[in-house]
Design a protein around this motif. Structure first.
Motif, PDB file in Angstrom:
ATOM      1  N   ARG A 261       0.819  -1.210   0.000  1.00  0.00           N
ATOM      2  CA  ARG A 261       0.000   0.000   0.000  1.00  0.00           C
ATOM      3  C   ARG A 261       0.857   1.266   0.000  1.00  0.00           C
ATOM      4  O   ARG A 261       0.358   2.343   0.279  1.00  0.00           O
ATOM      5  CB  ARG A 261      -0.906   0.024   1.233  1.00  0.00           C
ATOM      6  N   GLY A 262       2.116   1.142  -0.326  1.00  0.00           N
ATOM      7  CA  GLY A 262       3.007   2.290  -0.307  1.00  0.00           C
ATOM      8  C   GLY A 262       2.763   3.273  -1.434  1.00  0.00           C
ATOM      9  O   GLY A 262       3.228   4.403  -1.391  1.00  0.00           O
ATOM     10  N   TRP A 263       2.015   2.884  -2.429  1.00  0.00           N
ATOM     11  CA  TRP A 263       1.760   3.747  -3.572  1.00  0.00           C
ATOM     12  C   TRP A 263       0.604   4.708  -3.325  1.00  0.00           C
ATOM     13  O   TRP A 263       0.432   5.685  -4.061  1.00  0.00           O
ATOM     14  CB  TRP A 263       1.438   2.903  -4.805  1.00  0.00           C
ATOM     15  N   VAL A 264      -0.195   4.477  -2.301  1.00  0.00           N
ATOM     16  CA  VAL A 264      -1.423   5.244  -2.130  1.00  0.00           C
ATOM     17  C   VAL A 264      -1.154   6.699  -1.777  1.00  0.00           C
ATOM     18  O   VAL A 264      -1.672   7.607  -2.431  1.00  0.00           O
ATOM     19  CB  VAL A 264      -2.327   4.579  -1.070  1.00  0.00           C
ATOM     20  N   ALA A 265      -0.351   6.946  -0.755  1.00  0.00           N
ATOM     21  CA  ALA A 265      -0.109   8.322  -0.318  1.00  0.00           C
ATOM     22  C   ALA A 265       0.579   9.168  -1.395  1.00  0.00           C
ATOM     23  O   ALA A 265       0.140  10.297  -1.650  1.00  0.00           O
ATOM     24  CB  ALA A 265       0.684   8.329   0.982  1.00  0.00           C
ATOM     25  N   PRO A 266       1.644   8.663  -2.054  1.00  0.00           N
ATOM     26  CA  PRO A 266       2.246   9.496  -3.103  1.00  0.00           C
ATOM     27  C   PRO A 266       1.298   9.787  -4.271  1.00  0.00           C
ATOM     28  O   PRO A 266       1.265  10.917  -4.771  1.00  0.00           O
ATOM     29  CB  PRO A 266       3.447   8.672  -3.575  1.00  0.00           C
ATOM     30  N   LEU A 267       0.507   8.795  -4.674  1.00  0.00           N
ATOM     31  CA  LEU A 267      -0.430   9.020  -5.776  1.00  0.00           C
ATOM     32  C   LEU A 267      -1.514  10.003  -5.372  1.00  0.00           C
ATOM     33  O   LEU A 267      -1.883  10.894  -6.154  1.00  0.00           O
ATOM     34  CB  LEU A 267      -1.047   7.697  -6.217  1.00  0.00           C
ATOM     35  N   MET A 268      -2.015   9.872  -4.161  1.00  0.00           N
ATOM     36  CA  MET A 268      -3.058  10.776  -3.674  1.00  0.00           C
ATOM     37  C   MET A 268      -2.549  12.222  -3.654  1.00  0.00           C
ATOM     38  O   MET A 268      -3.213  13.129  -4.178  1.00  0.00           O
ATOM     39  CB  MET A 268      -3.484  10.350  -2.273  1.00  0.00           C
ATOM     40  N   LEU A 269      -1.379  12.439  -3.083  1.00  0.00           N
ATOM     41  CA  LEU A 269      -0.830  13.791  -3.027  1.00  0.00           C
ATOM     42  C   LEU A 269      -0.515  14.340  -4.408  1.00  0.00           C
ATOM     43  O   LEU A 269      -0.726  15.520  -4.686  1.00  0.00           O
ATOM     44  CB  LEU A 269       0.421  13.800  -2.151  1.00  0.00           C
ATOM     45  N   THR A 270      -0.034  13.470  -5.296  1.00  0.00           N
ATOM     46  CA  THR A 270       0.247  13.900  -6.663  1.00  0.00           C
ATOM     47  C   THR A 270      -1.021  14.361  -7.365  1.00  0.00           C
ATOM     48  O   THR A 270      -1.035  15.391  -8.043  1.00  0.00           O
ATOM     49  CB  THR A 270       0.918  12.761  -7.451  1.00  0.00           C
ATOM     50  N   MET A 271      -2.093  13.605  -7.196  1.00  0.00           N
ATOM     51  CA  MET A 271      -3.351  13.986  -7.854  1.00  0.00           C
ATOM     52  C   MET A 271      -3.913  15.279  -7.280  1.00  0.00           C
ATOM     53  O   MET A 271      -4.444  16.112  -8.025  1.00  0.00           O
ATOM     54  CB  MET A 271      -4.352  12.850  -7.746  1.00  0.00           C
TER      55      MET A 271
ATOM     56  N   GLY B  71     -11.602  17.351 -11.146  1.00  0.00           N
ATOM     57  CA  GLY B  71     -11.613  15.909 -11.392  1.00  0.00           C
ATOM     58  C   GLY B  71     -10.368  15.237 -10.832  1.00  0.00           C
ATOM     59  O   GLY B  71     -10.446  14.150 -10.246  1.00  0.00           O
ATOM     60  N   PHE B  72      -9.216  15.867 -11.024  1.00  0.00           N
ATOM     61  CA  PHE B  72      -7.990  15.335 -10.429  1.00  0.00           C
ATOM     62  C   PHE B  72      -8.074  15.316  -8.902  1.00  0.00           C
ATOM     63  O   PHE B  72      -7.664  14.354  -8.260  1.00  0.00           O
ATOM     64  CB  PHE B  72      -6.764  16.150 -10.860  1.00  0.00           C
ATOM     65  N   ILE B  73      -8.622  16.380  -8.338  1.00  0.00           N
ATOM     66  CA  ILE B  73      -8.749  16.437  -6.884  1.00  0.00           C
ATOM     67  C   ILE B  73      -9.717  15.362  -6.391  1.00  0.00           C
ATOM     68  O   ILE B  73      -9.456  14.677  -5.396  1.00  0.00           O
ATOM     69  CB  ILE B  73      -9.181  17.851  -6.446  1.00  0.00           C
ATOM     70  N   ALA B  74     -10.834  15.181  -7.092  1.00  0.00           N
ATOM     71  CA  ALA B  74     -11.800  14.146  -6.704  1.00  0.00           C
ATOM     72  C   ALA B  74     -11.186  12.756  -6.833  1.00  0.00           C
ATOM     73  O   ALA B  74     -11.430  11.873  -5.997  1.00  0.00           O
ATOM     74  CB  ALA B  74     -13.045  14.251  -7.567  1.00  0.00           C
ATOM     75  N   ALA B  75     -10.383  12.550  -7.867  1.00  0.00           N
ATOM     76  CA  ALA B  75      -9.711  11.259  -8.016  1.00  0.00           C
ATOM     77  C   ALA B  75      -8.718  11.038  -6.869  1.00  0.00           C
ATOM     78  O   ALA B  75      -8.549   9.912  -6.395  1.00  0.00           O
ATOM     79  CB  ALA B  75      -8.982  11.199  -9.357  1.00  0.00           C
ATOM     80  N   GLY B  76      -8.082  12.100  -6.399  1.00  0.00           N
ATOM     81  CA  GLY B  76      -7.204  11.999  -5.241  1.00  0.00           C
ATOM     82  C   GLY B  76      -7.965  11.562  -3.999  1.00  0.00           C
ATOM     83  O   GLY B  76      -7.495  10.731  -3.219  1.00  0.00           O
ATOM     84  N   PHE B  77      -9.179  12.102  -3.829  1.00  0.00           N
ATOM     85  CA  PHE B  77      -9.999  11.660  -2.703  1.00  0.00           C
ATOM     86  C   PHE B  77     -10.433  10.207  -2.890  1.00  0.00           C
ATOM     87  O   PHE B  77     -10.539   9.452  -1.922  1.00  0.00           O
ATOM     88  CB  PHE B  77     -11.225  12.541  -2.540  1.00  0.00           C
ATOM     89  N   GLY B  78     -10.684   9.804  -4.121  1.00  0.00           N
ATOM     90  CA  GLY B  78     -11.024   8.411  -4.384  1.00  0.00           C
ATOM     91  C   GLY B  78      -9.890   7.469  -4.044  1.00  0.00           C
ATOM     92  O   GLY B  78     -10.086   6.398  -3.460  1.00  0.00           O
ATOM     93  N   VAL B  79      -8.676   7.861  -4.370  1.00  0.00           N
ATOM     94  CA  VAL B  79      -7.508   7.055  -4.045  1.00  0.00           C
ATOM     95  C   VAL B  79      -7.290   7.015  -2.535  1.00  0.00           C
ATOM     96  O   VAL B  79      -6.843   5.997  -1.990  1.00  0.00           O
ATOM     97  CB  VAL B  79      -6.253   7.605  -4.776  1.00  0.00           C
ATOM     98  N   SER B  80      -7.660   8.108  -1.844  1.00  0.00           N
ATOM     99  CA  SER B  80      -7.431   8.151  -0.404  1.00  0.00           C
ATOM    100  C   SER B  80      -8.255   7.121   0.353  1.00  0.00           C
ATOM    101  O   SER B  80      -7.933   6.792   1.493  1.00  0.00           O
ATOM    102  CB  SER B  80      -7.721   9.543   0.146  1.00  0.00           C
ATOM    103  N   THR B  81      -9.290   6.576  -0.245  1.00  0.00           N
ATOM    104  CA  THR B  81     -10.071   5.546   0.434  1.00  0.00           C
ATOM    105  C   THR B  81      -9.300   4.235   0.553  1.00  0.00           C
ATOM    106  O   THR B  81      -9.686   3.370   1.339  1.00  0.00           O
ATOM    107  CB  THR B  81     -11.393   5.279  -0.304  1.00  0.00           C
ATOM    108  N   GLN B  82      -8.233   4.087  -0.193  1.00  0.00           N
ATOM    109  CA  GLN B  82      -7.406   2.882  -0.118  1.00  0.00           C
ATOM    110  C   GLN B  82      -6.289   2.992   0.917  1.00  0.00           C
ATOM    111  O   GLN B  82      -5.573   2.040   1.156  1.00  0.00           O
ATOM    112  CB  GLN B  82      -6.769   2.592  -1.489  1.00  0.00           C
ATOM    113  N   TRP B  83      -6.167   4.164   1.536  1.00  0.00           N
ATOM    114  CA  TRP B  83      -5.090   4.411   2.493  1.00  0.00           C
ATOM    115  C   TRP B  83      -5.433   3.788   3.836  1.00  0.00           C
ATOM    116  O   TRP B  83      -6.515   3.966   4.355  1.00  0.00           O
ATOM    117  CB  TRP B  83      -4.880   5.895   2.643  1.00  0.00           C
ATOM    118  N   LYS B  84      -4.489   3.035   4.390  1.00  0.00           N
ATOM    119  CA  LYS B  84      -4.725   2.419   5.707  1.00  0.00           C
ATOM    120  C   LYS B  84      -3.614   2.754   6.649  1.00  0.00           C
ATOM    121  O   LYS B  84      -2.530   2.974   6.319  1.00  0.00           O
ATOM    122  CB  LYS B  84      -4.800   0.903   5.564  1.00  0.00           C
TER     123      LYS B  84
END
Length: 85
Positions: A29-39, A72-85
Motif C-alpha cells: 500500500r506504499g503507492w497510495v499516499a504518493p499518488l493521492m498527493l500527486t493527484m 476531477g484530479f482532486i476528486a480522483a485523489g480523494f477516491g484514491v485516499s479511500t485505499q489508504w490504511k
C-alpha cells in the motif's frame, strides 16, 4: 443467597509452528499516499495555471472545462485516499 459457579477459562495454546501463514494486508500500500498527493497537487496546479494565464493554458480551447478537469484530479485523489490504511 446461593453462590454462583465459577467458570474456568480454557488455557491459551499457541498455534503449531508451520501452520497457516499470517497474511499481511498492509503490504503493497506504499503507492497510495504518493499518488493521492500527486493527484491533489496536479488538480490544484491545473486550476491555478488556468486562472493565472487568464484561460490561455493548460488547454485554451476547453475554456471553463479546465476547472472541471482540475476538480476531477482532486476528486480522483480523494477516491484514491479511500485505499489508504
Amino acid at each position: 443467597m446461593p453462590k454462583s459457579r465459577l467458570r474456568k477459562k480454557s488455557d491459551y495454546t499457541p498455534p503449531p509452528p508451520g501452520g497457516t501463514a499470517a497474511v499481511n494486508l498492509d503490504a503493497g500500500r506504499g503507492w497510495v499516499a504518493p499518488l493521492m498527493l500527486t493527484m491533489f497537487l496536479v488538480g490544484l496546479a491545473w486550476i491555478v495555471v488556468y486562472y493565472v494565464t487568464s484561460a490561455a493554458w493548460p488547454i485554451g480551447s476547453w475554456g471553463n472545462w479546465n476547472i472541471l478537469v482540475g476538480f476531477g484530479f482532486i476528486a480522483a485523489g480523494f477516491g484514491v485516499s479511500t485505499q489508504w490504511k
